[in-house]
Motif scaffolding. Structure first.
Motif, short mmCIF file in Angstrom:
data_model
loop_
_atom_site.label_atom_id
_atom_site.label_comp_id
_atom_site.label_asym_id
_atom_site.label_seq_id
_atom_site.Cartn_x
_atom_site.Cartn_y
_atom_site.Cartn_z
N TYR A 102 0.89 -1.30 0.04
CA TYR A 102 -0.15 0.03 0.03
C TYR A 102 0.70 1.26 -0.31
CZ TYR A 102 -4.67 -2.23 0.60
OH TYR A 102 -5.63 -2.94 0.30
N VAL A 103 0.46 2.39 -0.77
CA VAL A 103 1.06 3.44 -0.81
C VAL A 103 0.02 4.38 -0.94
CG1 VAL A 103 3.26 2.45 -1.94
CG2 VAL A 103 1.24 3.37 -3.45
N SER A 104 0.15 5.75 -0.86
CA SER A 104 -0.56 6.96 -0.94
C SER A 104 -0.92 7.13 -2.44
CB SER A 104 0.03 8.22 -0.43
OG SER A 104 -0.68 9.52 -0.69
N ASP A 105 -2.11 7.39 -2.60
CA ASP A 105 -2.50 7.88 -4.04
C ASP A 105 -2.66 9.37 -4.12
OD1 ASP A 105 -4.88 8.38 -2.80
OD2 ASP A 105 -6.28 7.18 -4.37
N MET A 106 -2.12 10.12 -3.03
CA MET A 106 -2.20 11.41 -3.21
C MET A 106 -3.41 12.17 -2.81
SD MET A 106 0.94 12.17 -3.18
CE MET A 106 0.96 13.77 -3.06
N ASP A 107 -4.58 11.37 -2.20
CA ASP A 107 -6.01 11.77 -2.02
C ASP A 107 -5.91 11.75 -0.54
OD1 ASP A 107 -8.35 12.74 -2.14
OD2 ASP A 107 -9.42 10.92 -3.26
#
Length: 325
Positions: free
Chosen positions: A255-260
């Protein structure tokens, strides 16, 4: 009738003066001396050679810390030199929490901690915290200090509702070689004893409501970074929306950030989930905070309020639109 308010003010001032008591000269000298030893041991816990060496330092650190805190009015001594130990206070200073981590050679972590209450007479009231996170089959549960979800706390937010105090704890768990976690849970005191967790994280306002949670945890890729902290300006908890970069939602280490961004807003004694910060929380003209890439070489457990938390970072300016030729 005027006597009652005056009496209340006198009692309040008396209480404040009592809480402001300092250690005497002998006590302060002992605290400083013990702090030096604790500082050396804490460095050994953090960077000592091998599991055995770090474990021995931990075994020496714990009883010395307890003995040191028995010094009268030790609550007023801040232990500023303990750089690898997180010491967090709520806004009302009714207690403080010590937390630290022991890294094993296999890349897994065990956490230690204690809650020291701010007693009027300066005597020690201490609740040791025993990390049981590795043995919890259900992390969404209500626990006590003897069955604590171990982590390094980096922030505490205090809320009052219906004659009860609620302390939201923000924690970071380095976890294992493949993933790390951030945790939020509410600490309350029942009959003077700490209670961790409770049905305070609600998703009732979501388009597809989900069950209330006792504790909120995000887990993500070890080399990645994710925000989970309180934003004072928005008066909300803000965190990154995470997705699997390999399209494998069952594997949290992908899991990584999707900038939301998502969040929680405080309402009627609960943190209510906000699905999209962009639409629901950010005032007109204000951009969302953007986390900077985390340099793993600089990541250090000596800074429990970790560098990736966006509250510690400047918000990058948006580039000006290009003029049409």
């Amino acid at each position: 009738m005027a006597k009652k308010p005056l009496l209340s003010i006198i009692l309040l001032l008396t209480g404040l003066l009592t809480y402001a008591q300092q250690p005497d000269a002998a006590g302060l000298k002992q605290l400083k001396r013990d702090q030096d030893t604790l500082q050396a041991l804490s460095q050994e816990i953090f960077s000592g050679k091998g599991d055995d060496g770090r474990a021995r330092a931990t075994d020496e650190f714990i009883p010395l810390l307890v003995r040191t805190l028995k010094t009268k009015y030790s609550f007023r001594f801040r232990f500023d030199s303990l750089k690898t130990v997180s010491i967090q206070y709520p806004q009302d200073s009714t207690f403080r929490v010590f937390t630290w981590a022991l890294e094993h050679e296999n890349g897994f972590y065990r956490h230690f901690g204690a809650i020291q209450m701010n007693t009027p007479d300066g005597t020690l009231k201490l609740f040791p915290l025993f990390d049981a996170s590795d043995f919890m089959t259900n992390t969404d549960t209500i626990t006590n200090n003897k069955s604590w979800y171990g982590c390094l706390y980096y922030n505490i937010i205090h809320r009052h509702y219906f004659n009860q105090e609620f302390y939201t704890l923000f924690g970071w768990d380095a976890n294992n070689p493949r993933s790390q976690k951030k945790i939020i849970e509410i600490l309350t005191f029942k009959n003077g004893v700490p209670v961790f967790g409770g049905p305070y994280f609600s998703f009732a306002e979501d388009s597809v409501p989900k069950p209330v949670r006792n504790r909120f945890i995000i887990e993500y890729k070890k080399e990645s970074t994710a925000t989970l902290n309180y934003n004072k300006e928005l008066d909300m908890i803000v965190f990154d929306h995470l997705i699997s970069e390999t399209n494998e939602p069952g594997k949290k280490y992908t899991y990584v950030s999707d900038m939301d961004y998502e969040g929680f807003k405080w309402a009627a004694g609960k943190w209510m989930h906000v699905d999209k910060i962009f639409h629901d929380a950010i005032p007109l003209g204000k951009g969302a905070p953007t986390p900077l890439p985390l340099d793993q070489k600089k990541k250090s457990m000596t800074q429990p309020k970790s560098a990736e938390d966006y509250l510690e970072q400047p918000t990058p300016k948006k580039p000006a639109p290009k003029k049409k030729q």
